[in-house]
Design a protein around this motif. Structure first.
Motif, PDB file in Angstrom:
ATOM      1  N   THR A  87       0.650   2.669   2.908  1.00  0.00           N
ATOM      2  CA  THR A  87       1.120   2.590   1.626  1.00  0.00           C
ATOM      3  C   THR A  87       0.437   2.533   0.516  1.00  0.00           C
ATOM      4  O   THR A  87       0.716   3.012  -0.517  1.00  0.00           O
ATOM      5  CB  THR A  87       2.045   1.169   1.768  1.00  0.00           C
ATOM      6  OG1 THR A  87       2.828   1.080   2.803  1.00  0.00           O
ATOM      7  CG2 THR A  87       2.936   1.041   0.631  1.00  0.00           C
ATOM      8  N   TYR A  88      -0.942   2.124   0.566  1.00  0.00           N
ATOM      9  CA  TYR A  88      -1.770   1.850  -0.624  1.00  0.00           C
ATOM     10  C   TYR A  88      -3.060   2.952  -0.294  1.00  0.00           C
ATOM     11  O   TYR A  88      -3.810   2.971   0.394  1.00  0.00           O
ATOM     12  CB  TYR A  88      -2.276   0.638  -0.558  1.00  0.00           C
ATOM     13  CG  TYR A  88      -1.049  -0.273  -1.176  1.00  0.00           C
ATOM     14  CD1 TYR A  88      -0.776  -0.485  -2.456  1.00  0.00           C
ATOM     15  CD2 TYR A  88      -0.497  -1.020   0.013  1.00  0.00           C
ATOM     16  CE1 TYR A  88       0.512  -1.400  -2.791  1.00  0.00           C
ATOM     17  CE2 TYR A  88       0.684  -1.849  -0.202  1.00  0.00           C
ATOM     18  CZ  TYR A  88       1.040  -2.085  -1.525  1.00  0.00           C
ATOM     19  OH  TYR A  88       2.124  -3.084  -1.933  1.00  0.00           O
ATOM     20  N   GLU A  89      -3.139   3.771  -1.379  1.00  0.00           N
ATOM     21  CA  GLU A  89      -4.281   4.828  -1.223  1.00  0.00           C
ATOM     22  C   GLU A  89      -5.659   4.053  -1.497  1.00  0.00           C
ATOM     23  O   GLU A  89      -6.907   4.562  -1.599  1.00  0.00           O
ATOM     24  CB  GLU A  89      -3.859   5.999  -2.476  1.00  0.00           C
ATOM     25  CG  GLU A  89      -3.889   5.412  -3.815  1.00  0.00           C
ATOM     26  CD  GLU A  89      -3.702   6.510  -4.677  1.00  0.00           C
ATOM     27  OE1 GLU A  89      -4.082   6.718  -5.953  1.00  0.00           O
ATOM     28  OE2 GLU A  89      -3.067   7.490  -4.481  1.00  0.00           O
ATOM     29  N   GLU A  90      -5.484   2.921  -2.150  1.00  0.00           N
ATOM     30  CA  GLU A  90      -6.702   2.093  -2.633  1.00  0.00           C
ATOM     31  C   GLU A  90      -7.452   1.716  -1.208  1.00  0.00           C
ATOM     32  O   GLU A  90      -8.819   1.562  -1.376  1.00  0.00           O
ATOM     33  CB  GLU A  90      -6.432   0.909  -3.427  1.00  0.00           C
ATOM     34  CG  GLU A  90      -5.924   1.343  -4.651  1.00  0.00           C
ATOM     35  CD  GLU A  90      -4.296   1.015  -4.695  1.00  0.00           C
ATOM     36  OE1 GLU A  90      -3.804   1.409  -3.685  1.00  0.00           O
ATOM     37  OE2 GLU A  90      -3.716   0.702  -5.669  1.00  0.00           O
ATOM     38  N   ILE A  91      -6.775   1.723  -0.192  1.00  0.00           N
ATOM     39  CA  ILE A  91      -7.671   1.080   1.161  1.00  0.00           C
ATOM     40  C   ILE A  91      -8.499   2.405   1.806  1.00  0.00           C
ATOM     41  O   ILE A  91      -8.063   3.363   1.832  1.00  0.00           O
ATOM     42  CB  ILE A  91      -6.220   0.737   2.203  1.00  0.00           C
ATOM     43  CG1 ILE A  91      -5.683  -0.322   1.325  1.00  0.00           C
ATOM     44  CG2 ILE A  91      -6.991   0.450   3.669  1.00  0.00           C
ATOM     45  CD1 ILE A  91      -4.510  -0.714   2.130  1.00  0.00           C
ATOM     46  N   LEU A  92      -9.585   1.755   1.910  1.00  0.00           N
ATOM     47  CA  LEU A  92     -10.609   2.896   2.512  1.00  0.00           C
ATOM     48  C   LEU A  92     -10.647   2.902   3.959  1.00  0.00           C
ATOM     49  O   LEU A  92     -10.910   3.880   4.738  1.00  0.00           O
ATOM     50  CB  LEU A  92     -11.925   2.571   1.970  1.00  0.00           C
ATOM     51  CG  LEU A  92     -11.999   2.700   0.433  1.00  0.00           C
ATOM     52  CD1 LEU A  92     -13.295   2.111  -0.143  1.00  0.00           C
ATOM     53  CD2 LEU A  92     -11.740   3.967  -0.322  1.00  0.00           C
ATOM     54  N   GLU A  93     -10.465   1.901   4.599  1.00  0.00           N
ATOM     55  CA  GLU A  93     -10.263   1.579   6.115  1.00  0.00           C
ATOM     56  C   GLU A  93      -9.311   0.850   6.551  1.00  0.00           C
ATOM     57  O   GLU A  93      -9.099  -0.171   5.857  1.00  0.00           O
ATOM     58  CB  GLU A  93     -11.695   1.122   6.577  1.00  0.00           C
ATOM     59  CG  GLU A  93     -12.718   1.991   6.524  1.00  0.00           C
ATOM     60  CD  GLU A  93     -14.244   1.469   6.949  1.00  0.00           C
ATOM     61  OE1 GLU A  93     -14.213   0.495   7.348  1.00  0.00           O
ATOM     62  OE2 GLU A  93     -15.444   1.877   6.596  1.00  0.00           O
ATOM     63  N   ILE A 110      -6.153 -17.568  10.833  1.00  0.00           N
ATOM     64  CA  ILE A 110      -6.453 -16.006  11.210  1.00  0.00           C
ATOM     65  C   ILE A 110      -7.094 -15.400   9.937  1.00  0.00           C
ATOM     66  O   ILE A 110      -6.236 -15.400   8.989  1.00  0.00           O
ATOM     67  CB  ILE A 110      -5.488 -15.517  11.940  1.00  0.00           C
ATOM     68  CG1 ILE A 110      -5.096 -16.235  13.136  1.00  0.00           C
ATOM     69  CG2 ILE A 110      -5.597 -14.136  12.192  1.00  0.00           C
ATOM     70  CD1 ILE A 110      -3.882 -16.145  13.741  1.00  0.00           C
ATOM     71  N   LYS A 111      -8.053 -14.602  10.313  1.00  0.00           N
ATOM     72  CA  LYS A 111      -9.022 -13.816   9.023  1.00  0.00           C
ATOM     73  C   LYS A 111      -8.656 -12.513   9.230  1.00  0.00           C
ATOM     74  O   LYS A 111      -9.019 -12.071  10.375  1.00  0.00           O
ATOM     75  CB  LYS A 111     -10.056 -14.277   8.671  1.00  0.00           C
ATOM     76  CG  LYS A 111     -11.116 -13.783   7.720  1.00  0.00           C
ATOM     77  CD  LYS A 111     -12.282 -14.442   7.685  1.00  0.00           C
ATOM     78  CE  LYS A 111     -13.193 -13.869   6.314  1.00  0.00           C
ATOM     79  NZ  LYS A 111     -14.330 -14.537   5.975  1.00  0.00           N
ATOM     80  N   THR A 112      -8.387 -11.844   8.104  1.00  0.00           N
ATOM     81  CA  THR A 112      -8.289 -10.322   8.031  1.00  0.00           C
ATOM     82  C   THR A 112      -9.238  -9.776   6.919  1.00  0.00           C
ATOM     83  O   THR A 112      -9.473 -10.720   5.863  1.00  0.00           O
ATOM     84  CB  THR A 112      -6.992  -9.834   7.829  1.00  0.00           C
ATOM     85  OG1 THR A 112      -6.214 -10.022   6.591  1.00  0.00           O
ATOM     86  CG2 THR A 112      -5.876 -10.045   8.956  1.00  0.00           C
ATOM     87  N   SER A 113      -9.729  -8.562   6.788  1.00  0.00           N
ATOM     88  CA  SER A 113     -10.645  -7.931   6.107  1.00  0.00           C
ATOM     89  C   SER A 113     -10.312  -6.604   5.815  1.00  0.00           C
ATOM     90  O   SER A 113     -10.137  -5.928   6.954  1.00  0.00           O
ATOM     91  CB  SER A 113     -12.094  -8.321   6.256  1.00  0.00           C
ATOM     92  OG  SER A 113     -12.955  -7.467   5.596  1.00  0.00           O
ATOM     93  N   THR A 114     -10.089  -5.982   4.377  1.00  0.00           N
ATOM     94  CA  THR A 114      -9.757  -4.751   4.309  1.00  0.00           C
ATOM     95  C   THR A 114     -10.738  -4.068   3.567  1.00  0.00           C
ATOM     96  O   THR A 114     -10.977  -4.766   2.325  1.00  0.00           O
ATOM     97  CB  THR A 114      -8.464  -4.517   3.833  1.00  0.00           C
ATOM     98  OG1 THR A 114      -7.550  -5.192   4.644  1.00  0.00           O
ATOM     99  CG2 THR A 114      -7.984  -3.226   3.866  1.00  0.00           C
ATOM    100  N   LYS A 115     -11.400  -2.788   3.729  1.00  0.00           N
ATOM    101  CA  LYS A 115     -12.169  -2.195   2.921  1.00  0.00           C
ATOM    102  C   LYS A 115     -11.340  -1.610   1.682  1.00  0.00           C
ATOM    103  O   LYS A 115     -10.505  -0.677   2.222  1.00  0.00           O
ATOM    104  CB  LYS A 115     -13.223  -1.347   3.275  1.00  0.00           C
ATOM    105  CG  LYS A 115     -14.688  -1.824   3.771  1.00  0.00           C
ATOM    106  CD  LYS A 115     -15.448  -0.851   4.426  1.00  0.00           C
ATOM    107  CE  LYS A 115     -16.577  -1.352   4.607  1.00  0.00           C
ATOM    108  NZ  LYS A 115     -17.734  -0.379   5.043  1.00  0.00           N
ATOM    109  N   VAL A 116     -11.275  -1.640   0.145  1.00  0.00           N
ATOM    110  CA  VAL A 116     -10.746  -1.169  -0.561  1.00  0.00           C
ATOM    111  C   VAL A 116     -11.537  -0.586  -1.674  1.00  0.00           C
ATOM    112  O   VAL A 116     -12.533  -1.065  -1.939  1.00  0.00           O
ATOM    113  CB  VAL A 116      -9.738  -1.977  -1.181  1.00  0.00           C
ATOM    114  CG1 VAL A 116      -8.597  -2.505  -0.088  1.00  0.00           C
ATOM    115  CG2 VAL A 116     -10.415  -3.276  -1.822  1.00  0.00           C
TER     116      VAL A 116
END
Length: 151
Positions: A87-93, A110-116
């Protein structure tokens, strides 16, 4: 400042102060880290380390009830991670599911992490939280709520 060594949303270090840039103003730069707000006069900035120059991290933590089926929770989060990336082009991974981060008093955290892309992490965090809330409601996964009067 005008050379854009850092942007709002970057995680930087100025001298001995680390934090996320929340504002860049004419006379000051504002950083926030661990519930502390720092106001640094721009004229006093000498040494800058930008930890977000190539990417920033959108970190989302979500609490679920102790009665939750963690396998179901992880499956839902992994599906949402793929939807988020599409959905989002800002997301790198693709979002990384870090797993059970804390056994809290009332919830499992619970923890999540997204490279943006730098400076977009707050927008992605908000969007992912909304997706999680809707999916958890649909799937019957409880996000614990503690009434302050019960404490």
């Amino acid at each position: 400042l005008f050379e854009k060594y850092y942007l709002v949303g970057d995680f930087i270090e100025i001298d001995d102060v680390r934090g996320f840039v929340t504002a860049i103003e004419l006379r000051t730069t504002r950083l926030t880290f661990k519930d502390k707000n720092y106001i640094i006069p721009n004229g006093e900035i000498r040494n800058i380390i930008n930890y977000s120059k190539e990417y920033s991290l959108a970190v989302v933590e979500v609490g679920v009830a102790y009665t939750s089926d963690l396998n179901q929770v992880y499956d839902v989060l992994e599906n949402l991670a793929r939807q988020l990336k599409n959905t989002y082009e800002e997301i790198l991974e693709l979002t990384q599911l870090k797993g059970l981060n804390e056994l809290g008093e009332y919830q499992l955290l619970i923890k999540t992490s997204t490279k943006v892309k730098p400076g977009t992490q707050r927008r992605i965090e908000r969007a992912f939280r909304e997706m999680i809330k809707e999916a958890f409601d649909r799937e019957g996964i409880e996000i614990p709520f503690i009434n302050p009067e019960d404490l």
